[in-house]
Design a protein around this motif. Structure first.
Motif, mmCIF file in Angstrom:
data_model
loop_
_atom_site.group_PDB
_atom_site.id
_atom_site.type_symbol
_atom_site.label_atom_id
_atom_site.label_comp_id
_atom_site.label_asym_id
_atom_site.label_seq_id
_atom_site.Cartn_x
_atom_site.Cartn_y
_atom_site.Cartn_z
ATOM 1 N N ILE A 60 0.812 -1.227 0.000
ATOM 2 C CA ILE A 60 0.000 0.000 0.000
ATOM 3 C C ILE A 60 0.837 1.266 0.000
ATOM 4 O O ILE A 60 0.295 2.365 -0.030
ATOM 5 N N ALA A 61 2.156 1.133 0.022
ATOM 6 C CA ALA A 61 3.048 2.292 0.143
ATOM 7 C C ALA A 61 3.021 3.162 -1.101
ATOM 8 O O ALA A 61 2.908 2.662 -2.226
ATOM 9 N N THR A 62 3.130 4.464 -0.875
ATOM 10 C CA THR A 62 3.306 5.389 -1.996
ATOM 11 C C THR A 62 4.694 5.132 -2.591
ATOM 12 O O THR A 62 5.572 4.568 -1.925
ATOM 13 N N PRO A 63 4.925 5.533 -3.834
ATOM 14 C CA PRO A 63 6.268 5.357 -4.416
ATOM 15 C C PRO A 63 7.362 6.004 -3.562
ATOM 16 O O PRO A 63 8.461 5.465 -3.436
ATOM 17 N N ARG A 64 7.043 7.110 -2.946
ATOM 18 C CA ARG A 64 8.014 7.804 -2.090
ATOM 19 C C ARG A 64 8.400 6.930 -0.899
ATOM 20 O O ARG A 64 9.573 6.748 -0.600
ATOM 21 N N VAL A 65 7.397 6.371 -0.233
ATOM 22 C CA VAL A 65 7.666 5.519 0.930
ATOM 23 C C VAL A 65 8.367 4.237 0.491
ATOM 24 O O VAL A 65 9.309 3.781 1.142
ATOM 25 N N ASP A 66 7.947 3.655 -0.606
ATOM 26 C CA ASP A 66 8.582 2.430 -1.088
ATOM 27 C C ASP A 66 10.068 2.665 -1.356
ATOM 28 O O ASP A 66 10.904 1.825 -1.026
ATOM 29 N N GLY A 67 10.396 3.818 -1.925
ATOM 30 C CA GLY A 67 11.799 4.148 -2.155
ATOM 31 C C GLY A 67 12.578 4.272 -0.860
ATOM 32 O O GLY A 67 13.720 3.805 -0.759
ATOM 33 N N LEU A 68 11.965 4.868 0.151
ATOM 34 C CA LEU A 68 12.628 4.996 1.456
ATOM 35 C C LEU A 68 12.790 3.646 2.135
ATOM 36 O O LEU A 68 13.789 3.393 2.794
ATOM 37 N N LEU A 69 11.778 2.764 1.976
ATOM 38 C CA LEU A 69 11.871 1.430 2.576
ATOM 39 C C LEU A 69 13.073 0.679 2.007
ATOM 40 O O LEU A 69 13.746 -0.063 2.720
ATOM 41 N N GLY A 70 13.323 0.871 0.715
ATOM 42 C CA GLY A 70 14.427 0.176 0.067
ATOM 43 C C GLY A 70 15.779 0.809 0.310
ATOM 44 O O GLY A 70 16.802 0.201 0.014
ATOM 45 N N SER A 71 15.810 2.004 0.858
ATOM 46 C CA SER A 71 17.090 2.678 1.063
ATOM 47 C C SER A 71 17.322 3.026 2.531
ATOM 48 O O SER A 71 17.844 2.225 3.299
ATOM 49 N N HIS A 72 16.898 4.205 2.948
ATOM 50 C CA HIS A 72 17.217 4.702 4.287
ATOM 51 C C HIS A 72 16.624 3.843 5.401
ATOM 52 O O HIS A 72 17.274 3.598 6.416
ATOM 53 N N ILE A 73 15.390 3.398 5.232
ATOM 54 C CA ILE A 73 14.752 2.630 6.304
ATOM 55 C C ILE A 73 15.346 1.227 6.370
ATOM 56 O O ILE A 73 15.575 0.697 7.457
ATOM 57 N N ALA A 74 15.657 0.642 5.215
ATOM 58 C CA ALA A 74 16.328 -0.668 5.214
ATOM 59 C C ALA A 74 17.681 -0.567 5.923
ATOM 60 O O ALA A 74 18.052 -1.450 6.707
ATOM 61 N N GLU A 75 18.402 0.526 5.668
ATOM 62 C CA GLU A 75 19.682 0.737 6.344
ATOM 63 C C GLU A 75 19.474 0.900 7.846
ATOM 64 O O GLU A 75 20.220 0.355 8.650
ATOM 65 N N MET A 76 18.448 1.624 8.232
ATOM 66 C CA MET A 76 18.158 1.843 9.646
ATOM 67 C C MET A 76 17.846 0.513 10.348
ATOM 68 O O MET A 76 18.206 0.317 11.502
ATOM 69 N N MET A 77 17.207 -0.401 9.646
ATOM 70 C CA MET A 77 16.835 -1.690 10.241
ATOM 71 C C MET A 77 18.010 -2.668 10.310
ATOM 72 O O MET A 77 17.932 -3.690 10.974
ATOM 73 N N ARG A 78 19.099 -2.368 9.632
ATOM 74 C CA ARG A 78 20.273 -3.238 9.624
ATOM 75 C C ARG A 78 20.940 -3.219 10.998
ATOM 76 O O ARG A 78 21.187 -2.145 11.544
ATOM 77 N N PRO A 79 21.219 -4.394 11.580
ATOM 78 C CA PRO A 79 21.927 -4.401 12.863
ATOM 79 C C PRO A 79 23.236 -3.620 12.763
ATOM 80 O O PRO A 79 23.972 -3.736 11.790
ATOM 81 N N GLY A 80 23.479 -2.791 13.744
ATOM 82 C CA GLY A 80 24.687 -1.984 13.785
ATOM 83 C C GLY A 80 24.563 -0.631 13.111
ATOM 84 O O GLY A 80 25.479 0.183 13.176
ATOM 85 N N SER A 81 23.440 -0.367 12.465
ATOM 86 C CA SER A 81 23.258 0.919 11.804
ATOM 87 C C SER A 81 23.203 2.034 12.835
ATOM 88 O O SER A 81 22.534 1.912 13.862
ATOM 89 N N PRO A 82 23.881 3.162 12.570
ATOM 90 C CA PRO A 82 23.825 4.288 13.496
ATOM 91 C C PRO A 82 22.540 5.114 13.343
ATOM 92 O O PRO A 82 22.273 5.991 14.153
ATOM 93 N N ILE A 83 21.731 4.837 12.304
ATOM 94 C CA ILE A 83 20.497 5.586 12.094
ATOM 95 C C ILE A 83 19.413 5.040 13.014
ATOM 96 O O ILE A 83 19.107 3.846 12.975
ATOM 97 N N LEU A 84 18.845 5.888 13.840
ATOM 98 C CA LEU A 84 17.814 5.473 14.791
ATOM 99 C C LEU A 84 16.419 5.900 14.359
ATOM 100 O O LEU A 84 15.429 5.274 14.717
ATOM 101 N N SER A 85 16.342 6.996 13.597
ATOM 102 C CA SER A 85 15.049 7.516 13.191
ATOM 103 C C SER A 85 15.196 8.308 11.894
ATOM 104 O O SER A 85 16.207 8.979 11.682
ATOM 105 N N VAL A 86 14.180 8.194 11.030
ATOM 106 C CA VAL A 86 14.111 8.940 9.780
ATOM 107 C C VAL A 86 12.720 9.550 9.715
ATOM 108 O O VAL A 86 11.729 8.868 9.995
ATOM 109 N N SER A 87 12.636 10.824 9.358
ATOM 110 C CA SER A 87 11.317 11.426 9.150
ATOM 111 C C SER A 87 11.302 12.163 7.820
ATOM 112 O O SER A 87 12.346 12.554 7.295
ATOM 113 N N HIS A 88 10.100 12.317 7.279
ATOM 114 C CA HIS A 88 9.935 12.983 5.988
ATOM 115 C C HIS A 88 8.502 13.473 5.862
ATOM 116 O O HIS A 88 7.626 13.085 6.631
ATOM 117 N N THR A 89 8.263 14.314 4.866
ATOM 118 C CA THR A 89 6.904 14.749 4.580
ATOM 119 C C THR A 89 6.331 13.885 3.460
ATOM 120 O O THR A 89 7.060 13.341 2.630
#
Length: 143
Positions: A60-89
């Motif tokens: 159900i994701a918009t193309p924008r969210v799908d792109g983030l899931l495949g990049s920044h959010i996937a990286e955030m979910m990787r064990p050891g990633s220093p990214i704890l939170s991502v926000s966007h409009t």
């Protein structure tokens, strides 16, 4: 002897946190499948909220969210990633006509990474605003 609280499954605390949210919030697993949705999101979606249970965000994701899931959010979910939170409009995918500030945060429960998604309505409109990505990293929260 375990206390009564020690016998509660750890993910029950995360699920309770989501259910208590007055606005739109969801908890997803590492594969982006819905684990829990907030009372506020259930109310906004009405009867169609039941379709999310066990469903995958990518369906159900918009193309924008799908792109983030495949990049920044996937990286955030990787064990050891220093990214704890991502926000966007974004614009609302499930609640049409809403402009949102969407925040994605990692929660660790018993060593398992879960994804918390919270939407804050910041206006009205159907056209996606500039992405305005913001990150919170381990460095930002370290003393």
């Amino acid at each position: 002897m375990l206390s009564q609280q020690d016998a509660i499954p750890s993910d029950a605390f995360a699920r309770a946190f989501i259910l208590a949210q007055p606005g739109a919030a969801s908890l997803l697993d590492g594969e982006f499948s819905f684990v829990a949705i907030s009372t506020g999101l259930k109310r906004a979606l009405g009867p169609s909220a039941s379709l999310l249970k066990g469903g995958n965000l990518r369906s159900i994701a918009t193309p924008r969210v799908d792109g983030l899931l495949g990049s920044h959010i996937a990286e955030m979910m990787r064990p050891g990633s220093p990214i704890l939170s991502v926000s966007h409009t974004d614009v609302g995918a499930l609640v049409r006509g809403a402009l949102l500030r969407r925040t994605w945060s990692v929660l660790r429960v018993d060593g398992i990474r879960l994804l918390l998604c919270q939407d804050e309505v910041i206006g009205e409109g159907d056209n996606p605003p500039p992405l305005d990505l913001r990150f919170i990293t381990l460095d930002d929260v370290s003393d």
